[in-house]
Scaffold this motif. Structure first.
Motif, mmCIF file in Angstrom:
data_model
loop_
_atom_site.group_PDB
_atom_site.id
_atom_site.type_symbol
_atom_site.label_atom_id
_atom_site.label_comp_id
_atom_site.label_asym_id
_atom_site.label_seq_id
_atom_site.Cartn_x
_atom_site.Cartn_y
_atom_site.Cartn_z
ATOM 1 N N SER A 19 7.819 10.212 -15.145
ATOM 2 C CA SER A 19 6.768 10.307 -14.134
ATOM 3 C C SER A 19 6.590 11.710 -13.567
ATOM 4 O O SER A 19 5.782 11.913 -12.658
ATOM 5 C CB SER A 19 7.066 9.334 -12.986
ATOM 6 O OG SER A 19 7.091 8.004 -13.468
ATOM 7 N N VAL A 20 7.338 12.694 -14.053
ATOM 8 C CA VAL A 20 7.181 14.065 -13.538
ATOM 9 C C VAL A 20 5.739 14.513 -13.769
ATOM 10 O O VAL A 20 5.192 14.338 -14.860
ATOM 11 C CB VAL A 20 8.170 15.038 -14.221
ATOM 12 C CG1 VAL A 20 7.839 16.489 -13.880
ATOM 13 C CG2 VAL A 20 9.602 14.721 -13.787
ATOM 14 N N GLY A 21 5.141 15.056 -12.699
ATOM 15 C CA GLY A 21 3.755 15.517 -12.782
ATOM 16 C C GLY A 21 2.766 14.494 -12.254
ATOM 17 O O GLY A 21 1.624 14.837 -11.945
ATOM 18 N N ARG A 22 3.192 13.251 -12.118
ATOM 19 C CA ARG A 22 2.261 12.219 -11.633
ATOM 20 C C ARG A 22 2.326 12.116 -10.111
ATOM 21 O O ARG A 22 3.299 12.521 -9.474
ATOM 22 C CB ARG A 22 2.640 10.855 -12.230
ATOM 23 C CG ARG A 22 2.489 10.769 -13.731
ATOM 24 C CD ARG A 22 2.478 9.318 -14.174
ATOM 25 N NE ARG A 22 1.345 8.591 -13.617
ATOM 26 C CZ ARG A 22 1.268 7.265 -13.539
ATOM 27 N NH1 ARG A 22 2.240 6.510 -13.952
ATOM 28 N NH2 ARG A 22 0.195 6.690 -13.014
ATOM 29 N N SER A 23 1.295 11.534 -9.533
ATOM 30 C CA SER A 23 1.328 11.216 -8.107
ATOM 31 C C SER A 23 2.462 10.220 -7.873
ATOM 32 O O SER A 23 2.616 9.248 -8.624
ATOM 33 C CB SER A 23 -0.019 10.609 -7.708
ATOM 34 O OG SER A 23 0.148 9.442 -6.941
ATOM 35 N N LYS A 24 3.287 10.504 -6.852
ATOM 36 C CA LYS A 24 4.417 9.606 -6.564
ATOM 37 C C LYS A 24 3.925 8.183 -6.308
ATOM 38 O O LYS A 24 4.519 7.209 -6.786
ATOM 39 C CB LYS A 24 5.195 10.100 -5.344
ATOM 40 C CG LYS A 24 6.070 11.295 -5.602
ATOM 41 C CD LYS A 24 6.789 11.723 -4.310
ATOM 42 C CE LYS A 24 7.630 12.964 -4.551
ATOM 43 N NZ LYS A 24 8.186 13.507 -3.293
ATOM 44 N N ALA A 25 2.856 8.073 -5.537
ATOM 45 C CA ALA A 25 2.346 6.742 -5.171
ATOM 46 C C ALA A 25 1.869 5.985 -6.407
ATOM 47 O O ALA A 25 2.211 4.815 -6.606
ATOM 48 C CB ALA A 25 1.222 6.880 -4.147
ATOM 49 N N GLN A 28 0.885 -1.170 0.000
ATOM 50 C CA GLN A 28 0.000 0.000 0.000
ATOM 51 C C GLN A 28 0.915 1.210 0.000
ATOM 52 O O GLN A 28 1.590 1.482 0.986
ATOM 53 C CB GLN A 28 -0.893 0.005 1.257
ATOM 54 C CG GLN A 28 -1.613 -1.317 1.526
ATOM 55 C CD GLN A 28 -2.552 -1.732 0.402
ATOM 56 O OE1 GLN A 28 -3.132 -0.874 -0.275
ATOM 57 N NE2 GLN A 28 -2.699 -3.027 0.185
ATOM 58 N N LEU A 29 0.988 1.904 -1.120
ATOM 59 C CA LEU A 29 1.932 3.004 -1.281
ATOM 60 C C LEU A 29 1.203 4.317 -1.002
ATOM 61 O O LEU A 29 0.239 4.661 -1.701
ATOM 62 C CB LEU A 29 2.504 2.983 -2.705
ATOM 63 C CG LEU A 29 3.134 1.631 -3.082
ATOM 64 C CD1 LEU A 29 3.398 1.550 -4.586
ATOM 65 C CD2 LEU A 29 4.423 1.398 -2.304
ATOM 66 N N ILE A 30 1.652 5.021 0.036
ATOM 67 C CA ILE A 30 0.903 6.167 0.548
ATOM 68 C C ILE A 30 1.756 7.428 0.468
ATOM 69 O O ILE A 30 2.826 7.502 1.072
ATOM 70 C CB ILE A 30 0.486 5.912 2.017
ATOM 71 C CG1 ILE A 30 -0.252 4.563 2.129
ATOM 72 C CG2 ILE A 30 -0.372 7.061 2.539
ATOM 73 C CD1 ILE A 30 -0.411 4.077 3.558
ATOM 74 N N ASP A 31 1.287 8.413 -0.299
ATOM 75 C CA ASP A 31 2.013 9.688 -0.396
ATOM 76 C C ASP A 31 1.081 10.705 -1.051
ATOM 77 O O ASP A 31 0.447 10.399 -2.058
ATOM 78 C CB ASP A 31 3.284 9.519 -1.240
ATOM 79 C CG ASP A 31 4.270 10.670 -1.049
ATOM 80 O OD1 ASP A 31 5.420 10.393 -0.673
ATOM 81 O OD2 ASP A 31 3.892 11.842 -1.256
ATOM 82 N N PRO A 32 0.996 11.923 -0.514
ATOM 83 C CA PRO A 32 0.087 12.913 -1.102
ATOM 84 C C PRO A 32 0.728 13.738 -2.216
ATOM 85 O O PRO A 32 0.043 14.534 -2.857
ATOM 86 C CB PRO A 32 -0.233 13.821 0.092
ATOM 87 C CG PRO A 32 0.991 13.769 0.940
ATOM 88 C CD PRO A 32 1.630 12.419 0.727
ATOM 89 N N ASP A 33 2.027 13.570 -2.468
ATOM 90 C CA ASP A 33 2.737 14.499 -3.360
ATOM 91 C C ASP A 33 2.879 13.991 -4.797
ATOM 92 O O ASP A 33 2.819 12.799 -5.055
ATOM 93 C CB ASP A 33 4.146 14.771 -2.816
ATOM 94 C CG ASP A 33 4.116 15.528 -1.499
ATOM 95 O OD1 ASP A 33 3.094 16.196 -1.233
ATOM 96 O OD2 ASP A 33 5.087 15.419 -0.735
ATOM 97 N N ARG A 34 3.128 14.960 -5.670
ATOM 98 C CA ARG A 34 3.474 14.648 -7.060
ATOM 99 C C ARG A 34 4.980 14.615 -7.217
ATOM 100 O O ARG A 34 5.701 15.282 -6.466
ATOM 101 C CB ARG A 34 2.939 15.728 -8.005
ATOM 102 C CG ARG A 34 1.451 15.804 -8.102
ATOM 103 C CD ARG A 34 1.032 16.851 -9.125
ATOM 104 N NE ARG A 34 -0.405 17.059 -9.071
ATOM 105 C CZ ARG A 34 -1.291 16.233 -9.611
ATOM 106 N NH1 ARG A 34 -0.886 15.152 -10.241
ATOM 107 N NH2 ARG A 34 -2.583 16.480 -9.525
#
Ligand code: ZN
Length: 430
Positions: A224-230, A203-209
Motif C-alpha cells: 500500500s505504499v504510495g496509496r491514500s491511507k484511508a 468512515q475512514l478519514i485521513d489526508p495522508d499517503r
C-alpha cells in the motif's frame, strides 16, 4: 500425529455434488505440494459431465495446486462406513482392507489404477453418532493396500462474521456507523478492531499517503505504499471482512471541518486517533455539536503511556478543552502539546516513538471503548459498562509524571472520571 494429505472441499464443490441426481461420480483433485493438501477442482455431476469448481481468487493456497488426481464422491449407503472412519482416525496408521471398503462403499480401484481419493457423504447420519465424533463428510486414500482415512476440510455454509450470530450482538453493531479520524498506526489498528467487532459502517478519514517510514507501525504493508491511507485501509478491511461498507475520505478535518460535520451527522460515534492539538480539538467540538460520543486515543511522553478519553455529550461531562483546563490547574502535562514539536503550530508532530504493538494495543482498546459505549448506551448492555471516562495506560512508564499520568507499571490501566463542563466553554454551552 502428523496430519498429511488433507482433502479440501469448497462450498461450490459441495453445491455441485448436492445438485447432482447421481449417488456417485468422479472428482478431479489437484495437489499442493508445499502444503501437502489435495483440493477438489472438478466434479462429475451427471454421467460423463464434469464441471469445474469455482474457487475464489483470494484462496491462493487452494488454487496453487497442480497435477490431476482421480477421485470419487459417493453418497454413503449406510452409516457403518463413517463409523469405521471415525474409529480408524483414532488409531493412526490403521486402514481398512480393499475388500471391506468395497463392501461398505461400493468403491474399488479400477484395473491399472494405483490410488484413488474418495469423499463419502452420509446424509442420514444420526445426531447420536454425530455427537460421538462421526462426521457427515469423510475422506479416504484408497490404494492396493487398503483404504486409509484422510482428514477432510469442508467449507461450511457460513463463515466469517456470520459465525458470531447469537454469540455476540452482531445485528446491533451491524447497524452502527463510526467515523475514524486518523488512519495511522493507532487508527488503523482501531479500525481493524471495530470491523472485527462487527461494526457495520466505518468512515475512514485521513489526508495522508502511506510512506515507507509508516510501515513499521501501520497495519497496512508495503503493497500500500504510495496509496491514500484511508483508501488502502478501506480496501484491506473489505477484503478481510467481506463487507462493502468501509468508506475512505482523504480529508484533513482541520481544514475541512465541514466534511467532518457532514460525516458525523450520520455517525453514531467518532473515534479520533489523529495526533496533534488541532484535529483532536475539532473532533471534540464537532462530536459534541452532533450530540454523539467521541473516543480519543493517543500515546504520550514518547510512547511511555497511552490515553483513551471518552467524551459524552451530557451535562455531567465536559469536552476535551474542559478536561485539559482542569488538568492544567492540577499540574498535569498538556497532552495535546506533548504530541507536537512546537506547541501551537499544529503542524510539526513529534516523530512516533512508541513500539508498534503498543500502538496496536491502544488502538484495540479504543475500539473496545467505542463499541462498549454504543452497546451500553443504545442497547442497555450492562456487560459493556466502562469503568469511567478517562483511561491512562502504562506502556513504558518511568513513574516521573504528574497525576493522572503517574503510572508505574506496564499494562496498568487506570480509569478516572472527567470534570463537568466549565461555565464559559463554548463547545459545552453553545
Ligand atoms: Zn467544554
Amino acid at each position: 500425529m502428523t496430519i498429511k494429505d488433507d482433502i479440501f472441499v469448497s462450498a461450490d464443490a459441495l453445491a455441485k455434488i448436492a445438485a447432482s441426481n447421481e449417488l456417485h461420480g468422479k472428482l478431479v483433485l489437484r495437489y499442493v505440494t508445499s502444503d501437502e493438501i489435495f483440493v477438489v477442482h472438478g466434479v462429475e455431476t451427471s454421467r460423463g459431465v464434469r464441471r469445474q469448481v469455482d474457487i475464489p481468487r483470494e484462496y491462493h493456497a487452494l488454487r496453487a495446486g497442480n497435477g490431476s488426481y482421480d477421485g470419487r464422491w459417493i453418497e454413503s449407503p449406510s452409516s457403518a462406513l463413517h463409523v469405521v472412519h471415525a474409529e480408524l482416525r483414532r488409531r493412526p496408521g490403521s486402514m481398512m482392507t480393499p475388500a471391506d471398503f468395497k463392501e461398505l462403499s461400493g468403491v474399488r480401484l479400477d484395473a491399472g489404477m494405483k490410488t484413488l481419493i474418495v469423499i463419502t457423504h452420509d446424509a442420514g447420519l444420526s445426531e447420536d453418532l454425530r455427537a460421538g465424533g462421526v462426521e457427515t463428510y469423510a475422506g479416504w486414500h484408497l490404494t492396493r493396500d487398503g483404504a486409509r482415512p484422510a482428514s477432510i476440510a469442508v467449507e461450511p455454509a457460513t463463515h466469517g462474521l456470520k459465525q458470531l450470530e447469537g454469540l455476540w450482538p452482531l445485528s446491533e453493531l451491524s447497524a452502527m456507523n463510526i467515523a475514524v479520524v486518523g488512519c495511522g498506526s493507532i487508527g488503523s489498528a482501531a479500525a481493524e478492531a471495530l470491523a472485527g467487532y462487527g461494526v457495520g459502517s466505518l468512515q475512514l478519514i485521513d489526508p495522508d499517503r502511506l510512506l515507507w517510514h509508516n510501515l513499521v507501525r501501520h497495519s497496512l504493508d508495503r503493497r500500500s505504499v504510495g496509496r491514500s491511507k484511508a483508501a488502502a485501509l478501506a480496501d484491506s478491511l473489505t477484503q478481510r471482512w467481506q463487507r462493502e461498507s468501509y468508506f475512505a475520505h482523504d480529508v484533513d478535518v482541520v481544514r475541512e471541518a465541514g466534511v467532518l460535520r457532514a460525516l458525523t451527522s450520520d455517525a453514531d460515534l467518532v473515534l479520533c486517533a489523529a495526533d496533534g492539538v488541532a484535529p483532536r480539538r475539532v473532533v471534540s467540538h464537532v462530536a459534541r455539536r452532533a450530540k454523539i460520543p467521541a473516543i480519543l486515543a493517543c500515546v504520550l511522553d514518547g510512547g511511555a503511556i497511552g490515553e483513551i478519553l471518552r467524551l459524552r455529550p451530557t451535562p455531567r461531562f465536559g469536552c476535551l478543552l474542559c478536561l485539559r483546563a482542569n488538568m492544567q490547574e492540577r499540574g498535569a502535562i498538556d497532552a495535546e502539546a506533548d504530541q507536537e514539536l512546537d506547541y501551537g503550530t499544529g503542524t510539526a508532530h513529534l516523530p512516533m516513538t512508541a513500539a508498534p504493538s503498543d500502538l496496536k494495543y491502544i488502538g484495540a482498546l479504543a475500539a473496545k471503548a467505542a463499541v462498549a459505549t454504543l452497546l451500553e448506551s443504545r442497547f442497555g448492555d450492562a456487560t459493556q459498562r466502562l469503568p469511567s471516562e478517562h483511561a491512562v495506560i502504562g506502556l513504558r512508564p518511568a513513574g516521573d509524571l504528574h497525576a493522572p499520568f503517574d503510572l508505574n507499571h506496564a499494562a496498568d490501566v487506570v480509569w478516572r472520571s472527567i470534570p463537568a463542563p466549565r461555565p464559559e466553554c463554548v463547545t459545552c454551552n453553545p
